[in-house]
Design a protein around this motif. Structure first.
Motif, PDB file in Angstrom:
ATOM      1  N   ARG A   6      61.898 -27.100 100.305  1.00  0.00           N
ATOM      2  CA  ARG A   6      61.801 -26.656 101.624  1.00  0.00           C
ATOM      3  C   ARG A   6      61.817 -24.723 101.468  1.00  0.00           C
ATOM      4  O   ARG A   6      62.714 -24.985 101.024  1.00  0.00           O
ATOM      5  N   ALA A   8      63.135 -21.729 104.401  1.00  0.00           N
ATOM      6  CA  ALA A   8      64.054 -22.644 105.104  1.00  0.00           C
ATOM      7  C   ALA A   8      64.214 -20.602 106.096  1.00  0.00           C
ATOM      8  O   ALA A   8      65.765 -20.335 106.282  1.00  0.00           O
ATOM      9  N   PRO A   9      63.675 -20.273 106.764  1.00  0.00           N
ATOM     10  CA  PRO A   9      63.697 -18.947 107.300  1.00  0.00           C
ATOM     11  C   PRO A   9      64.043 -18.796 108.318  1.00  0.00           C
ATOM     12  O   PRO A   9      64.490 -19.541 109.699  1.00  0.00           O
ATOM     13  N   SER A  10      65.067 -17.576 108.760  1.00  0.00           N
ATOM     14  CA  SER A  10      65.625 -17.833 110.254  1.00  0.00           C
ATOM     15  C   SER A  10      64.374 -16.876 110.897  1.00  0.00           C
ATOM     16  O   SER A  10      64.099 -15.930 110.979  1.00  0.00           O
ATOM     17  N   ARG A  40      61.727 -25.415 107.798  1.00  0.00           N
ATOM     18  CA  ARG A  40      62.847 -25.665 108.049  1.00  0.00           C
ATOM     19  C   ARG A  40      63.258 -24.421 108.705  1.00  0.00           C
ATOM     20  O   ARG A  40      63.538 -23.279 108.290  1.00  0.00           O
ATOM     21  N   ASP A  42      65.688 -22.093 110.924  1.00  0.00           N
ATOM     22  CA  ASP A  42      67.017 -22.552 111.508  1.00  0.00           C
ATOM     23  C   ASP A  42      67.115 -20.887 111.180  1.00  0.00           C
ATOM     24  O   ASP A  42      67.720 -20.088 112.285  1.00  0.00           O
ATOM     25  N   TYR A 185      75.617 -20.564 108.715  1.00  0.00           N
ATOM     26  CA  TYR A 185      74.347 -21.269 107.940  1.00  0.00           C
ATOM     27  C   TYR A 185      75.133 -22.246 106.981  1.00  0.00           C
ATOM     28  O   TYR A 185      74.081 -23.511 106.989  1.00  0.00           O
ATOM     29  N   SER A 189      73.259 -26.336 107.124  1.00  0.00           N
ATOM     30  CA  SER A 189      72.108 -26.460 105.884  1.00  0.00           C
ATOM     31  C   SER A 189      72.146 -27.288 105.106  1.00  0.00           C
ATOM     32  O   SER A 189      71.519 -27.823 104.232  1.00  0.00           O
ATOM     33  N   ARG A 203      65.468 -20.985  95.947  1.00  0.00           N
ATOM     34  CA  ARG A 203      66.447 -19.425  96.823  1.00  0.00           C
ATOM     35  C   ARG A 203      66.850 -18.469  95.552  1.00  0.00           C
ATOM     36  O   ARG A 203      66.802 -18.326  94.715  1.00  0.00           O
ATOM     37  N   HIS A 207      72.117 -16.038  96.644  1.00  0.00           N
ATOM     38  CA  HIS A 207      72.612 -17.372  97.234  1.00  0.00           C
ATOM     39  C   HIS A 207      73.659 -17.777  96.266  1.00  0.00           C
ATOM     40  O   HIS A 207      74.234 -18.735  96.697  1.00  0.00           O
TER      41      HIS A 207
HETATM   42  N1  GLU Z   1      68.198 -19.424 106.630  1.00  0.00           N
HETATM   43  C1  GLU Z   1      68.805 -19.356 105.473  1.00  0.00           C
HETATM   44  C2  GLU Z   1      67.853 -17.973 105.048  1.00  0.00           C
HETATM   45  O1  GLU Z   1      66.825 -17.076 105.631  1.00  0.00           O
HETATM   46  C3  GLU Z   1      68.030 -20.173 104.327  1.00  0.00           C
HETATM   47  C4  GLU Z   1      68.204 -19.829 102.881  1.00  0.00           C
HETATM   48  C5  GLU Z   1      67.861 -21.773 101.887  1.00  0.00           C
HETATM   49  O2  GLU Z   1      67.338 -21.553 101.415  1.00  0.00           O
HETATM   50  O3  GLU Z   1      69.158 -22.145 101.838  1.00  0.00           O
HETATM   51  O4  GLU Z   1      68.903 -16.819 104.167  1.00  0.00           O
END
Ligand code: GLU
Length: 447
Positions: A6, A8-10, A40, A42, A185, A189, A203, A207
């Motif tokens: 996935r 998962a951008p905000s 996804r 976020d 977050y 997640s 990612r 992270h």
């Molecule tokens: N929304 C998170 C971000 O933008 C997702 C990070 C992830 O890939 O879990 O950093």
């Protein structure tokens, strides 16, 4: 289990080149395994999330050819988070805290002053039900922390970084929910990764410490953690994550005439041991994708390299791919004649104008004009045929004894108004007999 990744951008801004790289790698990882790539959104932060950013994220992925096999939005999944959260409350894996930001800051400073790591001291765990009741009475709502299991060393085999080991005693219990009930977050997640069947989380290495805490969240939620891989971050040519790089988005690339194939070819290989090559075929990028080739050093993004690669890619693009971007009337033969001279597809229009005319006649000396007069007569007298340029220059070479630049350049100047450009053998048939003759005669006319 089907490999599922996935992105998962905000939606609190547009994607920058680093985000896009992560999206591409997740897409490649899924496609290489014949799996699924999910988007996804976020958007738990309602105040900062914007619908136009959601649209822009979808458009950017589409432009790059990264069609998601499914899409979820965190804002539509709050019921699920509530349910899972209630289970964690029941099992004692989340707990209520009341410290203000200032109090926490003070605690951190005291610890640092004593030379100790600034780990949250779990003071709130000592509160009794009566204490909580008193807080509630006073109108103080709690925020919630996830209780790390300090007896369980955190370990995983990272797809890029290899064996990872963290001592949970060296990590603060992360805050997972704010006093106003909103989510941070990390927990949503992990809940989503489980519910969406995500098998591989790829990612940025920013992270890694989140992953350490999330490893235990997966277990606490009763699930096996997915495989994790953390790629080194993208940096600019100066070697750091520049403002410029952080601001560089797809709109800018599109405007600069960068083709999605070029961006994908560069980002797929940057920071890996595989060479950056002008690979326009997406399947070739899929087939050669391998996390094993990813290095630990930051990946250097160089705009000049992107533009070089773009030119090399444009030179390969088939007519069918570019037809709708070309000026009306410009066909396959013209595309193939012109494409080796382009840095961007948009420049094709300039060369097409050279074909369709009018072209400005060059200012030439008497000798060159006399030569062009001969050229005009020769052309008028010859069969046009399939290879008019070869026929014309062959005849002129015989008649005038000219060769090389003296033979070719005045003809190019008269026929195109320029000193350089696409192969004349390909261009002349496009210009056509009558127009070519008219251009030669005009250039030959006395000034
Ligand atoms: N929304 C998170 C971000 O933008 C997702 C990070 C992830 O890939 O879990 O950093």
């Amino acid at each position: 289990m089907t490999v599922t990744t996935r992105f998962a951008p905000s939606p609190t801004g547009t994607l920058h080149v680093g985000n896009i790289r992560t999206a591409l790698h997740n897409w490649l990882l899924a496609k290489k395994a014949g799996g699924r790539f999910l988007l996804r959104i976020d958007d738990t932060d309602a105040a900062r999330s914007r619908e136009d950013y959601v649209e822009a994220i979808r458009a950017d992925l589409a432009w790059l050819g990264l069609a998601p096999d499914g899409e979820e939005r965190q804002s539509a999944r709050f019921d699920l988070y509530e349910r899972e959260f209630a289970r964690l409350v029941a099992s004692g894996r989340v707990y209520r805290c009341y410290e203000s930001a200032q109090e926490l800051d003070l605690k951190r400073k005291v610890l640092l002053g004593r030379g100790l790591p600034p780990i949250y001291d779990r003071a709130a765990l000592a509160l009794s039900e009566a204490d909580h009741a008193a807080k509630a009475e006073a109108g103080e709502a709690p925020h919630w922390r996830f209780l790390l299991d300090r007896d369980q060393p955190i370990e995983w085999n990272d797809g890029v970084r290899g064996a990872q080991r963290f001592d949970p005693a060296q990590i603060s219990d992360p805050v997972v929910r704010r006093a106003d009930g909103s989510w941070l977050y990390m927990l949503p997640s992990a809940i989503d990764d489980i519910a969406m069947g995500v098998t591989d989380v790829l990612r940025g290495e920013d992270h890694v410490s989140n992953t350490a805490a999330q490893m235990q969240m997966f277990s606490a939620l009763g699930a096996e953690p997915p495989r994790f891989a953390h790629e080194a971050l993208l940096v600019g040519t100066e070697g750091k994550l520049s403002k410029r790089l952080g601001a560089m988005g797809m709109a800018e690339f599109r405007e600069a005439g960068v083709e999605p194939e070029a961006l994908a070819a560069l980002l797929a290989r940057l920071g890996t041991s595989q060479p950056v090559e002008p690979i326009a075929e997406r399947q070739a990028l899929v087939d050669s994708f391998s996390l094993d080739s990813f290095g630990r050093a930051p990946a250097r993004f160089d705009e000049a390299e992107l533009h070089r690669l773009n030119a090399q890619i444009v030179h390969q693009l088939p007519f069918a791919r570019v037809a709708r971007l070309l000026p009306g009337g410009m066909g396959e033969a013209a595309w193939e004649a012109i494409r080796p001279n382009l840095a961007h597809i948009g420049e094709a229009a300039d060369w097409w104008r050279v074909v369709t005319g009018p072209v400005a006649p060059p200012s030439l000396d008497d000798e060159a004009r006399a030569y062009l007069a001969t050229a005009a007569e020769t052309l008028a007298g010859q069969e046009w045929g399939d290879v008019p340029w070869q026929t014309l220059t062959g005849a002129l070479k015989q008649a005038t004894g000219r060769k090389g630049k003296a033979l070719f350049l005045p003809l190019r100047q008269a026929l195109t108004g320029m000193d350089h450009g696409p192969d004349m053998a390909a261009l002349l048939p496009l210009i056509g007999r009558d127009e070519a003759l008219a251009r030669l005669q005009r250039a030959a006319a006395p000034a």
